[in-house]
Design a protein around this motif. Structure first.
Motif, PDB file in Angstrom:
ATOM      1  N   UNK A 184      18.125 -39.354   4.724  1.00 15.40           N
ATOM      2  CA  UNK A 184      18.020 -40.640   5.415  1.00 15.40           C
ATOM      3  C   UNK A 184      17.289 -40.500   6.742  1.00 15.40           C
ATOM      4  N   UNK A 185      17.360 -39.300   7.334  1.00 18.63           N
ATOM      5  CA  UNK A 185      16.639 -39.021   8.592  1.00 18.63           C
ATOM      6  C   UNK A 185      15.230 -38.504   8.335  1.00 18.63           C
ATOM      7  N   UNK A 186      14.833 -38.475   7.054  1.00 23.38           N
ATOM      8  CA  UNK A 186      13.522 -37.963   6.649  1.00 23.38           C
ATOM      9  C   UNK A 186      13.351 -36.478   7.002  1.00 23.38           C
ATOM     10  N   UNK A 187      14.446 -35.769   7.046  1.00 24.65           N
ATOM     11  CA  UNK A 187      14.391 -34.323   7.277  1.00 24.65           C
ATOM     12  C   UNK A 187      14.426 -33.645   5.909  1.00 24.65           C
ATOM     13  N   UNK A 188      13.367 -33.862   5.152  1.00 20.60           N
ATOM     14  CA  UNK A 188      13.351 -33.460   3.750  1.00 20.60           C
ATOM     15  C   UNK A 188      13.342 -31.952   3.566  1.00 20.60           C
ATOM     16  N   UNK A 189      12.687 -31.216   4.455  1.00 24.26           N
ATOM     17  CA  UNK A 189      12.672 -29.754   4.324  1.00 24.26           C
ATOM     18  C   UNK A 189      14.075 -29.182   4.454  1.00 24.26           C
ATOM     19  N   UNK A 190      14.835 -29.687   5.464  1.00 24.53           N
ATOM     20  CA  UNK A 190      16.216 -29.215   5.634  1.00 24.53           C
ATOM     21  C   UNK A 190      17.080 -29.610   4.435  1.00 24.53           C
ATOM     22  N   UNK A 191      16.887 -30.844   3.942  1.00 20.21           N
ATOM     23  CA  UNK A 191      17.663 -31.303   2.787  1.00 20.21           C
ATOM     24  C   UNK A 191      17.363 -30.446   1.559  1.00 20.21           C
ATOM     25  N   UNK A 192      16.071 -30.182   1.357  1.00 26.20           N
ATOM     26  CA  UNK A 192      15.654 -29.385   0.198  1.00 26.20           C
ATOM     27  C   UNK A 192      16.271 -27.987   0.248  1.00 26.20           C
ATOM     28  N   UNK A 193      16.198 -27.339   1.408  1.00 28.04           N
ATOM     29  CA  UNK A 193      16.740 -25.988   1.529  1.00 28.04           C
ATOM     30  C   UNK A 193      18.252 -25.982   1.389  1.00 28.04           C
ATOM     31  N   UNK A 194      18.905 -27.047   1.850  1.00 26.89           N
ATOM     32  CA  UNK A 194      20.358 -27.133   1.689  1.00 26.89           C
ATOM     33  C   UNK A 194      20.719 -27.226   0.214  1.00 26.89           C
ATOM     34  N   UNK A 195      20.041 -28.103  -0.518  1.00 24.43           N
ATOM     35  CA  UNK A 195      20.320 -28.251  -1.946  1.00 24.43           C
ATOM     36  C   UNK A 195      20.024 -26.947  -2.693  1.00 24.43           C
ATOM     37  N   UNK A 196      18.922 -26.289  -2.319  1.00 25.94           N
ATOM     38  CA  UNK A 196      18.564 -25.034  -2.973  1.00 25.94           C
ATOM     39  C   UNK A 196      19.664 -23.978  -2.747  1.00 25.94           C
ATOM     40  N   UNK A 197      20.140 -23.936  -1.513  1.00 24.81           N
ATOM     41  CA  UNK A 197      21.179 -22.954  -1.187  1.00 24.81           C
ATOM     42  C   UNK A 197      22.464 -23.226  -1.962  1.00 24.81           C
ATOM     43  N   UNK A 198      22.857 -24.494  -2.041  1.00 26.84           N
ATOM     44  CA  UNK A 198      24.088 -24.831  -2.768  1.00 26.84           C
ATOM     45  C   UNK A 198      23.949 -24.481  -4.247  1.00 26.84           C
ATOM     46  N   UNK A 199      22.792 -24.747  -4.822  1.00 30.88           N
ATOM     47  CA  UNK A 199      22.568 -24.400  -6.229  1.00 30.88           C
ATOM     48  C   UNK A 199      22.679 -22.892  -6.444  1.00 30.88           C
ATOM     49  N   UNK A 200      22.177 -22.118  -5.488  1.00 28.64           N
ATOM     50  CA  UNK A 200      22.300 -20.659  -5.585  1.00 28.64           C
ATOM     51  C   UNK A 200      23.763 -20.222  -5.503  1.00 28.64           C
ATOM     52  N   UNK A 201      24.533 -20.863  -4.622  1.00 27.82           N
ATOM     53  CA  UNK A 201      25.956 -20.542  -4.499  1.00 27.82           C
ATOM     54  C   UNK A 201      26.719 -20.918  -5.772  1.00 27.82           C
ATOM     55  N   UNK A 202      26.352 -22.069  -6.326  1.00 26.08           N
ATOM     56  CA  UNK A 202      26.983 -22.502  -7.579  1.00 26.08           C
ATOM     57  C   UNK A 202      26.731 -21.474  -8.676  1.00 26.08           C
ATOM     58  N   UNK A 203      25.499 -20.975  -8.702  1.00 20.51           N
ATOM     59  CA  UNK A 203      25.145 -19.938  -9.691  1.00 20.51           C
ATOM     60  C   UNK A 203      25.974 -18.676  -9.450  1.00 20.51           C
TER      61      UNK A 203
END
Length: 271
Positions: free
Chosen positions: A129-148
């Protein structure tokens, strides 16, 4: 001064007193201190003194950690994150990311991965929502790695959809396509119970949108060769994509893909 703030201050002082030692009090009373700090945080929040509410919750984390109560620590940190989100300001983002690191740490210790996924989803949506897409993308990527790492792939759908939506927003269609291509491979043994056709079609759509028709053609060949009759529906629908591509109608395909992702995220939120 608001009565809630007066009571909050009194509770905070009582929490501090519980942590003091003296001649006839040799040990710190962490349980009592935590109770007072938690009550102080509630009252500070009620009185809209968010900074002191966060300060009180940080004291809760310290005392609960001393008692090895990881679940309580995790919930305290989650409440801090909720207050930061409530401030609704980009200025909180550095502290928000720091607190989310703490949330991951304590929720994992408490063996409650689903909670850090839920909290991460809220934080990610705020970053978007703040258009901080790079931070959002890296957060989602990190969570997916943790889930794995944690072996809990069955709860990854919402985060993965959010991750893909950010990639599409950034025009990183090929990277997004590879995620769905991988999902086809992961779910091929369970194709009748999982949306493998949908994954395959989305993958090919994104390859085409991303200007990689060779990769789309390679994916089609692999999917048909590997899964045969399971992709009868896919065989028919793929012809539509070839037709759309030949007519250079990629804009409508992209709009369809984005709409599908958004609807899936809305459905997940309602659940």
């Amino acid at each position: 001064m608001d009565n809630a703030l007066i009571q909050a201050g009194q509770n905070f002082k009582k929490g501090q007193e519980a942590l003091k030692t003296g001649l006839f009090k040799w040990t710190k009373d962490y349980a009592t201190a935590s109770m007072y700090f938690e009550e102080a945080a509630k009252l500070y929040k009620q009185g809209r003194d968010m900074d002191n509410a966060i300060k009180s919750l940080n004291m809760c984390v310290e005392t609960n950690e001393k008692m090895h109560d990881n679940w309580a620590c995790a919930r305290n940190v989650e409440n801090i994150i909720n207050i930061l989100l409530e401030k609704n300001s980009e200025q909180v983002i550095p502290e928000l990311l720091k607190q989310f690191d703490r949330a991951i740490y304590f929720f994992r210790l408490a063996d409650s991965a689903i909670n850090y996924v839920q909290v991460g989803t809220k934080v990610g949506r705020f970053l978007e929502s703040c258009k901080r897409l790079d931070e959002a993308k890296e957060m989602y990527r990190r969570i997916l790695e943790l889930i794995e790492d944690d072996g809990i792939q069955h709860i990854k759908k919402d985060i993965q959809n959010s991750f893909v939506a950010v990639l599409v927003e950034q025009q990183r269609h090929v990277e997004a396509a590879k995620i769905f291509e991988r999902e086809v491979a992961i779910n091929k043994e369970n194709a009748y119970k999982s949306p493998v056709c949908s994954y395959a079609l989305t993958s090919i759509t994104l390859f085409l949108i991303g200007g990689a028709p060779e990769m789309a053609e390679e994916a089609i060949t692999t999917f048909l060769k590997e899964y045969g009759l399971l992709f009868l529906e896919f065989r028919l629908t793929s012809a539509v994509f070839h037709h759309s591509l030949s007519r250079k109608n990629s804009k409508s395909v992209r709009e369809c893909s984005m709409r599908t992702l958004k609807e899936d995220r809305k459905t997940s939120t309602r659940r």
